[in-house]
Scaffold this motif. Structure first.
Motif, PDB file in Angstrom:
ATOM      1  N   THR A   1       8.441   5.143  12.463  1.00  0.00           N
ATOM      2  CA  THR A   1       8.258   4.984  11.023  1.00  0.00           C
ATOM      3  C   THR A   1       9.027   3.782  10.482  1.00  0.00           C
ATOM      4  O   THR A   1       9.915   3.241  11.145  1.00  0.00           O
ATOM      5  CB  THR A   1       8.726   6.244  10.273  1.00  0.00           C
ATOM      6  OG1 THR A   1      10.150   6.346  10.382  1.00  0.00           O
ATOM      7  CG2 THR A   1       8.063   7.492  10.839  1.00  0.00           C
ATOM      8  N   MET A   2       8.711   3.428   9.258  1.00  0.00           N
ATOM      9  CA  MET A   2       9.444   2.347   8.599  1.00  0.00           C
ATOM     10  C   MET A   2      10.897   2.746   8.373  1.00  0.00           C
ATOM     11  O   MET A   2      11.786   1.881   8.353  1.00  0.00           O
ATOM     12  CB  MET A   2       8.776   1.983   7.276  1.00  0.00           C
ATOM     13  CG  MET A   2       7.520   1.146   7.412  1.00  0.00           C
ATOM     14  SD  MET A   2       7.788  -0.414   8.320  1.00  0.00           S
ATOM     15  CE  MET A   2       9.036  -1.203   7.309  1.00  0.00           C
TER      16      MET A   2
ATOM     17  N   PHE B   1       5.880  -9.227  12.271  1.00  0.00           N
ATOM     18  CA  PHE B   1       6.835  -8.586  11.363  1.00  0.00           C
ATOM     19  C   PHE B   1       7.327  -9.546  10.284  1.00  0.00           C
ATOM     20  O   PHE B   1       7.346  -9.209   9.091  1.00  0.00           O
ATOM     21  CB  PHE B   1       8.015  -8.059  12.189  1.00  0.00           C
ATOM     22  CG  PHE B   1       9.080  -7.380  11.378  1.00  0.00           C
ATOM     23  CD1 PHE B   1       8.874  -6.115  10.853  1.00  0.00           C
ATOM     24  CD2 PHE B   1      10.296  -7.995  11.158  1.00  0.00           C
ATOM     25  CE1 PHE B   1       9.858  -5.482  10.103  1.00  0.00           C
ATOM     26  CE2 PHE B   1      11.292  -7.375  10.416  1.00  0.00           C
ATOM     27  CZ  PHE B   1      11.074  -6.112   9.892  1.00  0.00           C
TER      28      PHE B   1
ATOM     29  N   PHE C   1      10.642  -2.788  18.763  1.00  0.00           N
ATOM     30  CA  PHE C   1       9.875  -1.712  18.136  1.00  0.00           C
ATOM     31  C   PHE C   1       9.493  -0.625  19.129  1.00  0.00           C
ATOM     32  O   PHE C   1       9.224   0.511  18.728  1.00  0.00           O
ATOM     33  CB  PHE C   1       8.624  -2.282  17.458  1.00  0.00           C
ATOM     34  CG  PHE C   1       8.938  -3.056  16.211  1.00  0.00           C
ATOM     35  CD1 PHE C   1       9.138  -2.408  15.008  1.00  0.00           C
ATOM     36  CD2 PHE C   1       9.054  -4.439  16.247  1.00  0.00           C
ATOM     37  CE1 PHE C   1       9.432  -3.122  13.853  1.00  0.00           C
ATOM     38  CE2 PHE C   1       9.340  -5.157  15.099  1.00  0.00           C
ATOM     39  CZ  PHE C   1       9.541  -4.495  13.899  1.00  0.00           C
TER      40      PHE C   1
ATOM     41  N   ARG D   1       1.261  -6.174  14.735  1.00  0.00           N
ATOM     42  CA  ARG D   1       0.972  -4.875  14.126  1.00  0.00           C
ATOM     43  C   ARG D   1      -0.463  -4.472  14.443  1.00  0.00           C
ATOM     44  O   ARG D   1      -1.424  -5.081  13.964  1.00  0.00           O
ATOM     45  CB  ARG D   1       1.168  -4.901  12.615  1.00  0.00           C
ATOM     46  CG  ARG D   1       1.106  -3.501  12.006  1.00  0.00           C
ATOM     47  CD  ARG D   1       1.474  -3.464  10.536  1.00  0.00           C
ATOM     48  NE  ARG D   1       1.793  -2.098  10.137  1.00  0.00           N
ATOM     49  CZ  ARG D   1       0.884  -1.188   9.801  1.00  0.00           C
ATOM     50  NH1 ARG D   1      -0.400  -1.506   9.809  1.00  0.00           N
ATOM     51  NH2 ARG D   1       1.262   0.048   9.479  1.00  0.00           N
TER      52      ARG D   1
ATOM     53  N   VAL E   1      12.735   1.633  11.302  1.00  0.00           N
ATOM     54  CA  VAL E   1      12.952   0.185  11.288  1.00  0.00           C
ATOM     55  C   VAL E   1      14.152  -0.153  10.413  1.00  0.00           C
ATOM     56  O   VAL E   1      15.050  -0.907  10.809  1.00  0.00           O
ATOM     57  CB  VAL E   1      11.697  -0.554  10.777  1.00  0.00           C
ATOM     58  CG1 VAL E   1      11.979  -2.050  10.629  1.00  0.00           C
ATOM     59  CG2 VAL E   1      10.524  -0.324  11.711  1.00  0.00           C
TER      60      VAL E   1
ATOM     61  N   HIS F   1       5.266   2.212  11.231  1.00  0.00           N
ATOM     62  CA  HIS F   1       5.434   0.755  11.165  1.00  0.00           C
ATOM     63  C   HIS F   1       4.323   0.029  11.905  1.00  0.00           C
ATOM     64  O   HIS F   1       3.921  -1.069  11.530  1.00  0.00           O
ATOM     65  CB  HIS F   1       6.806   0.324  11.671  1.00  0.00           C
ATOM     66  CG  HIS F   1       7.116   0.701  13.088  1.00  0.00           C
ATOM     67  ND1 HIS F   1       6.478   0.153  14.176  1.00  0.00           N
ATOM     68  CD2 HIS F   1       8.022   1.582  13.596  1.00  0.00           C
ATOM     69  CE1 HIS F   1       6.970   0.661  15.293  1.00  0.00           C
ATOM     70  NE2 HIS F   1       7.912   1.538  14.977  1.00  0.00           N
TER      71      HIS F   1
ATOM     72  N   THR G   1       8.788   4.653   3.555  1.00  0.00           N
ATOM     73  CA  THR G   1       9.640   4.893   4.723  1.00  0.00           C
ATOM     74  C   THR G   1       9.010   5.878   5.698  1.00  0.00           C
ATOM     75  O   THR G   1       9.297   5.833   6.896  1.00  0.00           O
ATOM     76  CB  THR G   1      11.010   5.416   4.277  1.00  0.00           C
ATOM     77  OG1 THR G   1      10.841   6.574   3.450  1.00  0.00           O
ATOM     78  CG2 THR G   1      11.774   4.354   3.496  1.00  0.00           C
TER      79      THR G   1
END
Length: 698
Positions: free
Chosen positions: A486-487, A541, A480, A534, A490, A455, A451
């Motif tokens: 960060t994850m 994603f 995004f 990414r 998300v 991302h 986490t």
């Protein structure tokens, strides 16, 4: 009583009994007519000034039991639902074959394991290598065949849906017309028994397809609703509108069946905004929809899950092995990883370069737990510093390792005491540096991200929470650029939009997991559009995390040996690196073959998917579970169909006892009515004789 009154009484009796004879003869004639309800006549006396002057037929009554008829329709709907499912299951069982046979899914997997076990005797034999690769191909042919046939069966079910809708629409319009005729006949005091028979036959047609109930309206007309309360007919008929799919794949989103008000004058439909799919509880339409939307996709997901695990485990072993001689270069697959990313590994991995004699020229062990080794750029810098500049490079998410300087080959090995690990995979396996098996889609979505990791995505993706019958209670656009980096950001953004329906989280291996809320167990998160990227790697994603209808089912499509290895079986990696050996790798080394052999008995954790409960079993046992569950599902559908058919038959028998024609009873009535008719005729004759006597007296 006057002679005229006597004569009129006789005439009325003859007419009334003639009607009774007609009704009785019609009953007898229709003794074998399906859906025919017997009729009886109701007599009433004719009075003039409180003096009886004869008899008349007040009503031709149709004998039936509305309660039994209602229960019969619902029981018929249940029987037809499982009959439809059994039809598809029957074809499916033929496709899956006998689990004990060599040509079944389990048989193909057994043959695959046996072929690799044979390599332990002599891994240098070209014939054995070719045979092992052929068995991988054969397994892939089987998964590809099964998954293709499953989509064909979904198309077949979809075709049945369209056909059944046409039947229902025609029956609804016929019911509407019959309602009008019955109302008109009732207002004109005309018999309506035959019209009621026709109406019941139309209701029976609909009840086979859709679970329905009726309630009375004015002047003998009825309204029709589904068991859940959707209106199919009242003063205006409804029509079901559906467009079948032109072709069907794992990603096909079927349109819903919509209810529309039908204009009988202009022959047009006006949408009501109501969908029928979620409201159906039984009927053949429910059966076709369940097979198309749930049962068949669930089986595809199970086969895809097996295929993905087979590919992952064989690739894991192959990445731990090395080809003899070592390859001059190894190129991985797109992982979406960029140089600036935290490497995300723990443990250690060793990198080697070899000379033409298969001896180690240089080596370097990366300790991923070293505080100074943080990013992928750090890893590459360390390896390149030891083995030569350019040994490791990362371009568009793809890692490449190439021999530099005087070296002719390269290799990567796990350190036995502390093997590298990211998302449950070693370094080489994570990047796919030496994969043996390829597939249409990624076979694992354990990204290794936490986490707190970046991302790294740009762009937007649109997610929807979709039910098995086309329900879409909520959707969202994940931008995004508008959230944190960060994850965790998300996950929080997804949960803030889909919360209450499903909850997203990252598991220990970096897979994005969705846990559905109560009442939404059969729902899934689908991707409607994905314009993300990414780190400019080309990895979006949905592909990175396996989100969408094609995951994991499509893992069994295009399941095959890496083209380079298929073209040259000597590239099948069967050796292990012995750093102190001279040479360090040899063709006679069977340790890699033994590792492949161990896959036959090794146990792996499979999550719950497609109705198949998660378990830790061997690959062969999991394949057997898939076939066993499909067989049990087919047997269950057949058993339920048999039970519902028996119930329907019982109601049919009871209704027949009430409304069916009893020949003995009708023949007895025929004699009674004939005698009554003759008696009435005798009254007329007597009255005529009395007239003659009276005239002669004058």
């Amino acid at each position: 009583m006057s002679l005229n009154a006597i004569l009129n009484s006789g005439v009325s009796g003859m007419l009334a009994h003639q009607t009774a004879l007609n009704v009785t003869s019609t009953n007898i004639a229709n003794v074998q007519t399906e859906g025919y309800a017997r009729k009886t006549v109701q007599y009433s006396s004719i009075f003039v000034n409180d003096i009886g002057t004869g008899v008349e037929v007040s009503e031709v009554r149709r004998i039936t039991d509305e309660f039994i008829s209602k229960e019969l329709r619902l029981a018929t709907a249940g029987s037809e639902q499982y009959k439809a499912m059994s039809e598809i299951y029957g074809q499916l069982q033929s496709l899956l074959g006998d689990p004990a046979a060599n040509n079944s899914l389990t048989g193909k997997l057994d043959s695959l394991n046996s072929a690799f076990a044979a390599l332990t005797v002599d891994p240098t034999m070209s014939v054995s290598r070719t045979a092992a690769l052929n068995e991988i191909t054969n397994f892939g042919i089987e998964t590809n065949r099964l998954l293709s046939q499953i989509q064909d069966l979904r198309k077949e079910a979809d075709t049945h849906v369209a056909e059944e809708i046409a039947v229902v629409n025609a029956a609804i319009l016929r019911l509407h017309d019959l309602n009008l005729e019955i109302k008109s006949a009732s207002q004109s005091n005309k018999p309506i028994g035959d019209l009621l028979d026709q109406r019941d036959q139309a209701l029976t047609e609909i009840s086979k397809v859709v679970d329905i109930k009726t309630y009375p309206m004015s002047d003998g007309a009825i309204a029709v609703i589904t068991d859940a309360g959707q209106q199919l007919l009242d003063f205006q008929p409804r029509q079901l509108v559906y467009s079948p799919a032109a072709s069907v794949t794992s990603e096909t989103i079927f349109s819903q069946i919509t209810l529309n008000v039908y204009d009988t004058v202009n022959k047009t439909v006006a949408p009501t905004g109501l969908a029928l799919d979620p409201e159906l509880q039984s009927g053949s339409l429910r059966g076709w929809l369940d097979m198309r939307n749930m049962e068949l996709p669930n089986l595809a997901a199970q086969i895809g899950s097996l295929s993905a695990e087979v590919a992952a485990q064989f690739n894991a072993v192959h990445n731990d092995n090395i080809t003899v001689p070592p390859p001059a270069a190894m190129t991985g697959r797109n992982t979406g990883v960029v140089a600036a990313d935290a490497h995300g590994f723990s443990g250690q991995a060793s990198f080697y370069s070899f000379d033409a004699n298969n001896n180690v020229v240089a080596s370097y062990t990366v300790d991923f737990d070293n505080p100074g080794t943080v990013t992928m750029a750090d890893v590459m810098a360390e390896v390149n510093g030891a083995l030569g500049a350019g040994t490791l490079s990362l371009t568009n998410g793809v890692l490449t390792m190439s021999a530099q300087g005087g070296a002719t080959g390269v290799g990567i090995a796990q350190e036995a005491g502390s093997p590298s690990d990211r998302g449950g995979r070693g370094f080489s396996h994570f990047f796919g540096m030496n994969d043996l098996i390829t597939s249409r889609i990624n076979t694992t979505y354990d990204t290794g991200l936490m986490t707190t990791d970046a991302h790294g995505f740009t762009g937007t993706t649109t997610l929807e929470f979709r039910g098995p019958n086309g329900e879409e209670p909520v959707s969202m656009t994940l931008d995004f650029g508008a959230i944190g980096g960060t994850m965790a950001d998300v996950v929080n953004e997804i949960n803030s939009n889909l919360g209450g329906y499903t909850t997203a989280s990252l598991d220990a291996n970096g897979a994005l997991i969705f846990s559905n809320g109560p009442g939404f167990s059969d729902y899934s998160v689908n991707v409607l559009a994905d314009a993300t990227d990414r780190g400019a790697t080309g990895m979006n994603f949905s592909d990175m995390f396996g989100i969408g209808l094609k995951y994991p089912g499509d893992a069994g499509f295009d399941f095959s040996v890496d083209p380079a290895i298929a073209a040259n079986p000597q590239l099948l990696a069967m050796a292990k690196i012995n750093p102190t050996g001279a040479p360090a790798v040899t063709n006679a080394d069977n340790r890699g073959a033994l590792a492949f052999q161990d896959l036959a008995t090794a146990r792996f954790a499979f999550g719950s998917i497609g109705g198949l409960t998660g378990s830790t079993v061997s690959l062969g046992d999991y394949a057997a579970q898939i076939l066993a569950k499909s067989g049990l599902d087919a047997a269950r559908a057949e058993s339920l169909q048999s039970d519902r058919a028996a119930l329907s038959g019982e109601f049919q028998n009871r209704l027949q006892e009430v409304s069916g024609v009893n020949m003995d009873e009708e023949l007895a009535n025929l004699i009674v009515y004939q005698n009554a008719y003759n008696a009435s005729a005798r009254i007329i004759t007597t009255a005529r004789e009395m007239y003659d006597v009276l005239i002669n007296l004058v």
